[in-house]
Design an enzyme around this catalytic site. Structure first.
Site, mmCIF file in Angstrom:
data_model
loop_
_atom_site.group_PDB
_atom_site.id
_atom_site.type_symbol
_atom_site.label_atom_id
_atom_site.label_comp_id
_atom_site.label_asym_id
_atom_site.label_seq_id
_atom_site.Cartn_x
_atom_site.Cartn_y
_atom_site.Cartn_z
ATOM 1 N N CYS A 27 59.547 41.069 56.367
ATOM 2 C CA CYS A 27 59.052 40.971 54.998
ATOM 3 C C CYS A 27 57.563 41.342 54.975
ATOM 4 O O CYS A 27 56.733 40.680 55.598
ATOM 5 C CB CYS A 27 59.268 39.555 54.467
ATOM 6 S SG CYS A 27 58.505 39.303 52.846
ATOM 7 N N CYS A 65 55.246 38.505 53.793
ATOM 8 C CA CYS A 65 55.093 37.462 54.823
ATOM 9 C C CYS A 65 54.153 37.954 55.927
ATOM 10 O O CYS A 65 53.360 37.175 56.461
ATOM 11 C CB CYS A 65 56.449 37.077 55.413
ATOM 12 S SG CYS A 65 57.403 35.950 54.365
ATOM 13 N N ASP A 75 46.767 45.372 44.937
ATOM 14 C CA ASP A 75 47.953 46.221 45.046
ATOM 15 C C ASP A 75 47.503 47.564 45.614
ATOM 16 O O ASP A 75 46.554 48.176 45.112
ATOM 17 C CB ASP A 75 48.574 46.402 43.659
ATOM 18 C CG ASP A 75 49.884 47.182 43.711
ATOM 19 O OD1 ASP A 75 50.903 46.638 43.268
ATOM 20 O OD2 ASP A 75 49.874 48.346 44.182
ATOM 21 N N HIS A 131 57.892 32.150 52.032
ATOM 22 C CA HIS A 131 58.819 33.174 51.556
ATOM 23 C C HIS A 131 59.792 32.606 50.520
ATOM 24 O O HIS A 131 60.495 31.641 50.772
ATOM 25 C CB HIS A 131 59.614 33.782 52.713
ATOM 26 C CG HIS A 131 60.512 34.891 52.244
ATOM 27 N ND1 HIS A 131 60.069 36.186 52.118
ATOM 28 C CD2 HIS A 131 61.795 34.883 51.818
ATOM 29 C CE1 HIS A 131 61.054 36.937 51.640
ATOM 30 N NE2 HIS A 131 62.111 36.167 51.460
ATOM 31 N N THR A 137 61.122 45.579 43.835
ATOM 32 C CA THR A 137 61.183 46.455 45.012
ATOM 33 C C THR A 137 60.766 45.748 46.292
ATOM 34 O O THR A 137 61.192 46.135 47.373
ATOM 35 C CB THR A 137 60.296 47.714 44.828
ATOM 36 O OG1 THR A 137 58.963 47.305 44.562
ATOM 37 C CG2 THR A 137 60.821 48.578 43.690
ATOM 38 N N HIS A 193 59.975 39.449 47.882
ATOM 39 C CA HIS A 193 59.167 38.261 48.150
ATOM 40 C C HIS A 193 58.424 38.029 46.847
ATOM 41 O O HIS A 193 57.721 38.931 46.365
ATOM 42 C CB HIS A 193 58.214 38.536 49.324
ATOM 43 C CG HIS A 193 57.279 37.414 49.660
ATOM 44 N ND1 HIS A 193 57.161 36.921 50.944
ATOM 45 C CD2 HIS A 193 56.404 36.710 48.891
ATOM 46 C CE1 HIS A 193 56.248 35.951 50.947
ATOM 47 N NE2 HIS A 193 55.775 35.810 49.706
ATOM 48 N N HIS A 205 56.304 37.782 43.756
ATOM 49 C CA HIS A 205 54.938 38.171 43.414
ATOM 50 C C HIS A 205 54.866 38.542 41.947
ATOM 51 O O HIS A 205 55.869 38.882 41.332
ATOM 52 C CB HIS A 205 54.458 39.338 44.283
ATOM 53 C CG HIS A 205 55.246 40.601 44.095
ATOM 54 N ND1 HIS A 205 56.511 40.784 44.631
ATOM 55 C CD2 HIS A 205 54.951 41.747 43.444
ATOM 56 C CE1 HIS A 205 56.950 41.989 44.310
ATOM 57 N NE2 HIS A 205 56.024 42.601 43.587
ATOM 58 N N HIS A 212 52.352 40.902 39.219
ATOM 59 C CA HIS A 212 51.276 41.874 39.090
ATOM 60 C C HIS A 212 50.335 41.412 37.988
ATOM 61 O O HIS A 212 50.785 41.077 36.891
ATOM 62 C CB HIS A 212 51.830 43.249 38.683
ATOM 63 C CG HIS A 212 52.665 43.900 39.730
ATOM 64 N ND1 HIS A 212 52.189 44.929 40.517
ATOM 65 C CD2 HIS A 212 53.942 43.677 40.130
ATOM 66 C CE1 HIS A 212 53.148 45.312 41.346
ATOM 67 N NE2 HIS A 212 54.217 44.567 41.134
HETATM 68 ZN ZN LIG Z 1 58.362 37.110 52.618
#
Ligand SMILES: [Zn+2]
Length: 139
Positions: free
Chosen positions: A4, A7, A30, A46, A94, A97, A99, A101
């Site tokens: 990942c 991670c 990003d 995670h 995509t 994990h 997140h 933006h």
């Molecule tokens: Zn992860």
């Protein structure tokens, strides 16, 4: 070692331009930078998506997002800021994990989102709300 990528960023196995870290969250630039100041806020532990976050992670993520959003506003003075977060391939996720933006926005910056509102009748909205209240009661 995990496969990942986020991670691995948390573990400092791959580099990232880190903006903020605390017990539950990490925020970093990003790599794609749709506009200058484009930041990702991710869970440290995670969790694939919103459904998998525990309450501590969920609270910490929004707290970090609000703090970093204010920093983006102060540092980059964007005309606006969009928050984008996707869960599942159908939602265009995509990196699997969790997140979100934080995306500084400007007029004519090329970002696009279609919003095909269906405007169902009020009775349908009440039916949807009932289904969700029952689901919440069971959770
Ligand atoms: Zn992860």
């Amino acid at each position: 070692m995990t496969n990942c990528v986020f991670c691995r960023i948390v573990a400092k196995e791959i580099p990232a331009a880190i903006v903020h870290e605390d017990e539950h969250t990490i925020a970093f630039m990003d790599a794609g930078q749709v506009n200058p100041g484009h930041v990702l806020v991710a869970a440290k532990g995670h969790a694939e998506n919103l459904y998998e976050l525990n309450d501590a992670q969920a609270g910490a993520l929004l707290r970090t997002a609000a703090r970093v959003a204010r920093a983006i506003r102060a540092a980059f003075d964007p005309a606006g800021l969009s928050v984008y977060q996707a869960n599942g391939k159908a939602a265009w996720q995509t990196v699997f994990h969790y997140h979100m933006h934080l995306l500084p926005r400007h007029e004519g910056d090329g970002m696009a989102l279609t919003w095909p509102a269906k405007n169902p009748p009020r009775e349908k909205l009440a039916e949807y709300a009932t289904a969700l209240r029952e689901s919440l009661r069971r959770s």
